[in-house]
Design a protein around this motif. Structure first.
Motif, short mmCIF file in Angstrom:
data_model
loop_
_atom_site.label_atom_id
_atom_site.label_comp_id
_atom_site.label_asym_id
_atom_site.label_seq_id
_atom_site.Cartn_x
_atom_site.Cartn_y
_atom_site.Cartn_z
N ARG A 174 0.74 -1.21 -0.04
CA ARG A 174 -0.15 0.08 0.03
C ARG A 174 0.68 1.07 -0.12
N MET A 175 1.96 1.25 0.56
CA MET A 175 2.68 2.29 0.77
C MET A 175 3.50 2.66 -0.70
N LYS A 176 3.76 1.30 -1.16
CA LYS A 176 4.36 1.79 -2.74
C LYS A 176 3.30 2.45 -3.54
N GLN A 177 2.07 2.11 -3.65
CA GLN A 177 0.95 2.79 -4.37
C GLN A 177 0.39 4.00 -4.09
N ASN A 178 0.59 4.28 -2.72
CA ASN A 178 -0.27 5.55 -2.29
C ASN A 178 0.94 6.58 -1.58
N ALA A 179 2.40 6.13 -1.66
CA ALA A 179 3.19 7.07 -0.84
C ALA A 179 3.19 8.45 -1.45
N ALA A 180 2.99 8.53 -2.68
CA ALA A 180 3.23 10.12 -3.20
C ALA A 180 1.85 10.99 -3.07
N GLY A 181 0.66 10.20 -2.80
CA GLY A 181 -0.58 10.83 -2.42
C GLY A 181 -0.63 11.20 -0.81
N LEU A 182 -0.20 10.39 -0.07
CA LEU A 182 0.00 10.36 1.31
C LEU A 182 0.92 11.68 1.51
N ALA A 183 2.20 11.76 0.74
CA ALA A 183 3.20 12.89 0.91
C ALA A 183 2.44 14.25 0.49
N SER A 184 1.78 14.21 -0.71
CA SER A 184 0.93 15.44 -1.10
C SER A 184 0.19 15.94 -0.14
N ILE A 185 -0.72 14.94 0.78
CA ILE A 185 -1.74 15.44 1.53
C ILE A 185 -1.04 15.99 2.70
N ALA A 186 0.07 15.35 3.14
CA ALA A 186 0.77 15.93 4.36
C ALA A 186 1.37 17.19 4.06
N ILE A 187 1.98 17.56 2.81
CA ILE A 187 2.56 18.69 2.69
C ILE A 187 1.60 19.89 2.49
N LEU A 188 0.49 19.58 1.70
CA LEU A 188 -0.58 20.54 1.60
C LEU A 188 -1.20 21.00 3.04
N SER A 189 -1.49 19.91 3.93
CA SER A 189 -2.00 20.32 5.47
C SER A 189 -0.96 21.11 6.01
N THR A 190 0.23 20.78 5.87
CA THR A 190 1.04 21.76 6.72
C THR A 190 1.05 22.98 6.01
N MET A 191 1.12 23.26 4.61
CA MET A 191 0.98 24.72 4.04
C MET A 191 -0.15 25.30 4.51
N VAL A 192 -1.24 24.80 4.86
CA VAL A 192 -2.59 25.48 5.12
C VAL A 192 -2.33 25.69 6.55
N LEU A 193 -2.00 24.80 7.36
CA LEU A 193 -1.76 25.50 8.88
C LEU A 193 -0.75 26.37 9.16
N VAL A 194 0.31 26.30 8.52
CA VAL A 194 1.33 27.51 8.48
C VAL A 194 0.68 28.60 7.98
N THR A 195 0.10 28.89 6.78
CA THR A 195 -0.69 29.73 6.45
C THR A 195 -1.72 30.59 7.58
N LEU A 196 -2.52 29.73 7.91
CA LEU A 196 -3.41 30.13 8.87
C LEU A 196 -2.68 30.69 10.15
N ALA A 197 -1.54 29.86 10.55
CA ALA A 197 -1.10 30.50 12.07
C ALA A 197 -0.47 31.78 11.89
N ILE A 198 0.13 31.89 10.39
CA ILE A 198 0.87 33.19 10.11
C ILE A 198 -0.13 34.45 10.16
N THR A 199 -1.11 34.11 9.29
CA THR A 199 -2.28 35.17 9.00
C THR A 199 -2.72 35.43 10.45
N ILE A 200 -3.33 34.50 11.36
CA ILE A 200 -3.67 35.04 12.57
C ILE A 200 -3.05 35.50 13.45
N SER A 201 -1.62 35.07 13.58
CA SER A 201 -0.64 35.81 14.59
C SER A 201 -0.62 37.38 13.92
N LEU A 202 -0.29 37.64 12.79
CA LEU A 202 -0.44 38.90 12.17
C LEU A 202 -1.42 39.90 12.54
#
Length: 243
Positions: A174-202
């Protein structure tokens, strides 16, 4: 068939993506204008050049994808295609080198992101830190996960147990087939959280930033009334002429 499939996928992706992007862009703009308290003159506009650039990028991606699929079909043997449903899936191999690269990239990227204090260096190094984190995340999901599971599989005390035998074996494929999708989800989720945190902090810390940067800011105003300025000016001119 491959060309028709890619063309249909491209049309649906562009139509749905552009409509969704425009709607959410307008909604995000209205929310941002409400937050910062902007006036009605601060309007929303759509760049035609930007839309053309997006369409051109997706056309290039679809073209490259079509060429790769056509090349893979050209290289395959028709006999192997007929009997492909009978052949089992190959076990993925361990990639220790890519796993090491993943940990090094993540370590360097997070180290730069945490230790940078100079704003000038942050502009340059923070961008490379983001690229290293993205590269390390993809490599960790695609190679590190399989390497870890293969390492656990080689340990008889851990692998040959009822709770671990089936789960580890299934996770390798399963990791061989879905590794790229899971990595994309992790990166996009992290970017959304970072953007929200920076915007709210400012937004929340506006007054704190002003107090910290200008703790002794003082404004002094005074009103001066000049009486009969024309008469004084005429007297000054006459005195200069008489001299």
């Amino acid at each position: 068939m491959v060309a028709f499939e890619n063309l249909l996928t491209f049309a649906l992706t562009m139509l749905g993506g552009l409509l969704t992007g425009l709607v959410f862009a307008k909604l995000s703009f209205l929310i941002l204008r409400k937050i910062i308290g902007a006036t009605a003159t601060f309007t929303f506009s759509i760049s035609g050049l930007g839309l053309l650039i997006v369409i051109a990028i997706f056309v290039a991606i679809s073209l490259v994808q079509f060429l790769l699929n056509a090349w893979q079909i050209h290289r395959m043997n028709p006999v192997n295609l007929l009997h492909s449903n009978r052949s089992g899936e190959r076990v993925p191999k361990s990639h220790w080198l890519m796993t090491i690269v993943a940990f090094v990239s993540l370590g360097v990227g997070y180290y730069w992101a945490v230790t940078i204090n100079n704003p000038v260096e942050a502009i340059i190094l923070f961008f490379f830190a983001i690229l290293l984190v993205i590269l390390g995340t993809y490599a960790l999901f695609m190679a590190g996960s399989v390497t870890l599971l293969k390492f656990l599989k080689k340990r008889p005390n851990y692998y040959y147990k009822a709770n671990h035998f089936i789960s580890v074996s299934n996770m390798i494929y399963r990791m061989k087939q879905n590794a790229a999708g899971l990595a994309s989800i992790a990166i996009l989720s992290t970017m959304v959280l970072v953007t929200l945190a920076i915007t709210i902090s400012l937004y929340v810390g506006q007054q704190d930033m002003l107090r910290d940067r200008y703790p002794y800011d003082v404004t002094i105003s005074a009103a001066v009334t000049i009486r009969r300025p024309l008469k004084r000016l005429s007297r000054f001119v006459k005195s200069m002429i008489l001299r």
